[in-house]
Design a protein around this motif. Structure first.
Motif, PDB file in Angstrom:
ATOM      1  N   GLN A  60       0.825  -1.207   0.000  1.00 56.82           N
ATOM      2  CA  GLN A  60       0.000   0.000   0.000  1.00 56.82           C
ATOM      3  C   GLN A  60       0.861   1.260   0.000  1.00 56.82           C
ATOM      4  O   GLN A  60       0.550   2.241  -0.668  1.00 56.82           O
ATOM      5  CB  GLN A  60      -0.950   0.001   1.204  1.00 56.82           C
ATOM      6  CG  GLN A  60      -2.029  -1.054   1.121  1.00 56.82           C
ATOM      7  CD  GLN A  60      -2.817  -1.005  -0.181  1.00 56.82           C
ATOM      8  OE1 GLN A  60      -3.259   0.048  -0.622  1.00 56.82           O
ATOM      9  NE2 GLN A  60      -2.968  -2.159  -0.813  1.00 56.82           N
ATOM     10  N   GLY A  61       1.944   1.213   0.763  1.00 57.01           N
ATOM     11  CA  GLY A  61       2.787   2.392   0.913  1.00 57.01           C
ATOM     12  C   GLY A  61       3.468   2.839  -0.358  1.00 57.01           C
ATOM     13  O   GLY A  61       3.638   4.038  -0.593  1.00 57.01           O
ATOM     14  N   ILE A  62       3.845   1.888  -1.222  1.00 54.42           N
ATOM     15  CA  ILE A  62       4.549   2.267  -2.454  1.00 54.42           C
ATOM     16  C   ILE A  62       3.645   3.078  -3.371  1.00 54.42           C
ATOM     17  O   ILE A  62       4.099   3.972  -4.080  1.00 54.42           O
ATOM     18  CB  ILE A  62       5.139   1.024  -3.173  1.00 54.42           C
ATOM     19  CG1 ILE A  62       6.112   1.434  -4.277  1.00 54.42           C
ATOM     20  CG2 ILE A  62       4.050   0.124  -3.739  1.00 54.42           C
ATOM     21  CD1 ILE A  62       7.355   2.138  -3.789  1.00 54.42           C
ATOM     22  N   LYS A  63       2.354   2.814  -3.313  1.00 58.41           N
ATOM     23  CA  LYS A  63       1.399   3.559  -4.149  1.00 58.41           C
ATOM     24  C   LYS A  63       1.334   5.025  -3.721  1.00 58.41           C
ATOM     25  O   LYS A  63       1.271   5.930  -4.557  1.00 58.41           O
ATOM     26  CB  LYS A  63       0.021   2.911  -4.084  1.00 58.41           C
ATOM     27  CG  LYS A  63      -0.009   1.512  -4.667  1.00 58.41           C
ATOM     28  CD  LYS A  63      -1.352   0.846  -4.445  1.00 58.41           C
ATOM     29  CE  LYS A  63      -1.348  -0.593  -4.898  1.00 58.41           C
ATOM     30  NZ  LYS A  63      -2.640  -1.251  -4.654  1.00 58.41           N
ATOM     31  N   ALA A  64       1.371   5.269  -2.420  1.00 59.01           N
ATOM     32  CA  ALA A  64       1.366   6.641  -1.911  1.00 59.01           C
ATOM     33  C   ALA A  64       2.726   7.300  -2.118  1.00 59.01           C
ATOM     34  O   ALA A  64       2.809   8.478  -2.463  1.00 59.01           O
ATOM     35  CB  ALA A  64       0.998   6.647  -0.426  1.00 59.01           C
ATOM     36  N   PHE A  65       3.791   6.514  -1.930  1.00 55.40           N
ATOM     37  CA  PHE A  65       5.153   7.033  -2.054  1.00 55.40           C
ATOM     38  C   PHE A  65       5.388   7.622  -3.444  1.00 55.40           C
ATOM     39  O   PHE A  65       5.954   8.703  -3.585  1.00 55.40           O
ATOM     40  CB  PHE A  65       6.150   5.895  -1.777  1.00 55.40           C
ATOM     41  CG  PHE A  65       7.589   6.310  -1.751  1.00 55.40           C
ATOM     42  CD1 PHE A  65       8.150   6.833  -0.593  1.00 55.40           C
ATOM     43  CD2 PHE A  65       8.395   6.158  -2.868  1.00 55.40           C
ATOM     44  CE1 PHE A  65       9.489   7.204  -0.558  1.00 55.40           C
ATOM     45  CE2 PHE A  65       9.731   6.522  -2.842  1.00 55.40           C
ATOM     46  CZ  PHE A  65      10.275   7.053  -1.683  1.00 55.40           C
TER      47      PHE A  65
END
Length: 109
Positions: A60-65
């Protein structure tokens, strides 16, 4: 910055070329990840990969990053390049190989 963002930033900055993907280069778990691996192998460069299926926070975090909604995601020398469609377009136009050469990415042995 969240712990997840810090972990992602560390991964991105520690490796010349890193592919966040579903599965591993030997066993990709989706067609887009498989295509991304094939493109990098055709370019003949060393690359590291992160299997986002093994870590939901990274997934999930890579999408926001990157502010990019899909996986796989390619980073070269800390810079977000794009997903498999962009990689394919750049590869076909010769732009990906040019980028890798300009960034002086290590060739695979």
């Amino acid at each position: 910055m969240s712990d997840t963002n810090e972990r992602i930033a560390k991964i991105v900055n520690e490796h010349d070329v890193v592919l966040f993907m579903k599965g591993t280069p030997l066993f990709p778990q989706c067609g887009f990840s498989s295509r991304a691996v094939a493109i990098l192998e055709h370019c003949g460069v060393d690359f590291d990969s992160v299997d986002v299926l093994q870590d939901s926070e990274i997934r999930q975090g890579i999408k926001a990053f990157s502010d990019w909604p899909t996986i796989p995601q390619l980073y070269v020398k800390g810079e977000f390049v794009g997903g498999s469609d962009i990689m394919m377009e750049m590869y076909e136009a010769g732009e990906l190989k040019q980028l890798l050469e300009e960034k002086q990415v290590t060739k695979a042995n």
